[in-house]
Design a protein around this motif. Structure first.
Motif, PDB file in Angstrom:
ATOM      1  N   SER A 141      27.254   4.385 -25.905  1.00  0.00           N
ATOM      2  CA  SER A 141      28.113   4.802 -27.040  1.00  0.00           C
ATOM      3  C   SER A 141      27.524   4.604 -28.622  1.00  0.00           C
ATOM      4  N   LEU A 142      26.756   3.470 -28.749  1.00  0.00           N
ATOM      5  CA  LEU A 142      25.812   3.359 -29.819  1.00  0.00           C
ATOM      6  C   LEU A 142      25.035   4.399 -30.364  1.00  0.00           C
TER       7      LEU A 142
ATOM      8  N   VAL B 185      31.992   5.758 -33.751  1.00  0.00           N
ATOM      9  CA  VAL B 185      32.368   6.263 -32.325  1.00  0.00           C
ATOM     10  C   VAL B 185      32.693   4.906 -31.725  1.00  0.00           C
ATOM     11  N   CYS B 186      31.812   3.699 -31.805  1.00  0.00           N
ATOM     12  CA  CYS B 186      32.390   2.344 -31.272  1.00  0.00           C
ATOM     13  C   CYS B 186      33.527   1.794 -32.256  1.00  0.00           C
ATOM     14  N   ARG B 187      33.503   2.069 -33.518  1.00  0.00           N
ATOM     15  CA  ARG B 187      34.580   1.297 -34.087  1.00  0.00           C
ATOM     16  C   ARG B 187      35.880   1.977 -33.594  1.00  0.00           C
TER      17      ARG B 187
ATOM     18  N   THR C 237      28.191  -2.949 -20.562  1.00  0.00           N
ATOM     19  CA  THR C 237      27.214  -2.959 -21.646  1.00  0.00           C
ATOM     20  C   THR C 237      26.497  -1.572 -21.615  1.00  0.00           C
ATOM     21  N   VAL C 238      26.196  -0.924 -20.348  1.00  0.00           N
ATOM     22  CA  VAL C 238      25.358   0.465 -20.212  1.00  0.00           C
ATOM     23  C   VAL C 238      26.293   1.199 -21.216  1.00  0.00           C
TER      24      VAL C 238
END
Length: 292
Positions: A89-90, A96-98, A83-84
């Motif tokens: 990344s968000l 970037v996450c995609r 989660t961190v």
């Protein structure tokens, strides 16, 4: 200290450093995970293991095992770290996450990437793609699925019951999980074999501190771990010549031998033989000889 020269002369370690790869980091994370689990610090082990989220193909086997074994403290720690990383990344943007999700889901097709060196692939999938040719992957996928199912059955037989951390049996189980991580990864290069050093070390410690006569099985495990150490130096050349990746054969045989050896090991701490703490390395002592 005696192991340091062997570590530095291991071909995947050499390739890891000369090509600036992350195999040594993965080895460090897995070793720390084992040590924390062995001390019954499951939450901390999960937190550390979650650091492997940057290389998701190496998390599959152990993560699924902990879910199935209901090791919820480990799972909580692992998910906390993930989660961190997701939050960080968000901060870099949704795109970037995609890209990370797309890459992770498409790991099975990574072998089709232009310039991918199949002769340096040491997982089951890479083995069968090299063997059958990289044109149509259907046959390779079927063979991989069948072989993976067989290995999962072998691994499952070792993991029956609760995980008794701090025992020799757990050391054998974790070594098997590391080997299975290599075999069941969608793709895995030579430098990634660095993580097998942990499995080798645990295997050698188990055998050197177990005085029970298991005959040919002990000799088989010693031979397989030694061959696993040497084989990466020849595997690429042999794969180019024969379209067979010998490291996969060796790892599969090693896993099967470990599963047979585990049947000789006590399933709980109360059954562990009495031993002197100062005589046994810490990686193996936290249960029978330690204070956990």
């Amino acid at each position: 200290p005696w192991a340091i020269p062997f570590v530095l002369l291991y071909m995947p370690v050499i390739e890891n450093f000369t090509s600036s790869q992350k195999g040594s980091v993965c080895l460090l994370v897995l070793t720390a995970t084992y040590c924390l689990m062995n001390r019954d610090r499951r939450l901390g082990a999960g937190i550390v293991f979650g650091l492997l989220v940057f290389k998701p193909q190496l998390t599959l086997v152990i993560a699924v095992t902990m879910f199935v074994k209901r090791e919820w403290r480990f799972v909580l720690g692992m998910m906390s770290t993930a989660t961190v990383f997701l939050s960080l990344s968000l901060c870099l943007g949704i795109d970037v996450c995609r890209q990370y999700v797309v890459f992770s889901l498409g790991a099975g097709d990574y072998l089709r990437t232009a310039g991918y060196q199949l002769v340096e692939s040491h997982c089951l999938y890479g083995f069968f793609v090299l063997l059958t040719g990289d044109g149509d992957l259907s046959l390779a996928r079927v063979l991989t699925a069948v072989s993976a199912a067989a290995l999962i059955l072998v691994l499952g037989s070792m993991l029956r019951g609760t995980l008794q951390t701090g025992t020799r049996r757990f050391a054998a189980q974790f070594a098997a999980l590391v080997i299975a991580t290599v075999l069941l990864s969608p793709h895995l290069f030579t430098y990634d074999l660095t993580i097998l050093l942990l499995a080798m070390y645990l295997t050698w410690l188990l055998l050197s501190h177990d005085q029970r006569p298991v005959g040919k099985l002990r000799q088989t495990l010693v031979s397989l771990s030694l061959v696993a150490y040497v084989s990466p130096q020849l595997s690429v050349w042999l794969a180019e010549s024969t379209s067979l990746q010998i490291t996969v054969f060796i790892q599969a045989a090693w896993l099967i031998a470990l599963s047979r050896y585990a049947k000789w090991l006590p399933e709980d701490r109360r059954s562990e033989p009495v031993c002197k703490k100062e005589m046994v390395p810490e990686l193996l002592t936290e249960g029978p000889c330690g204070s956990s």
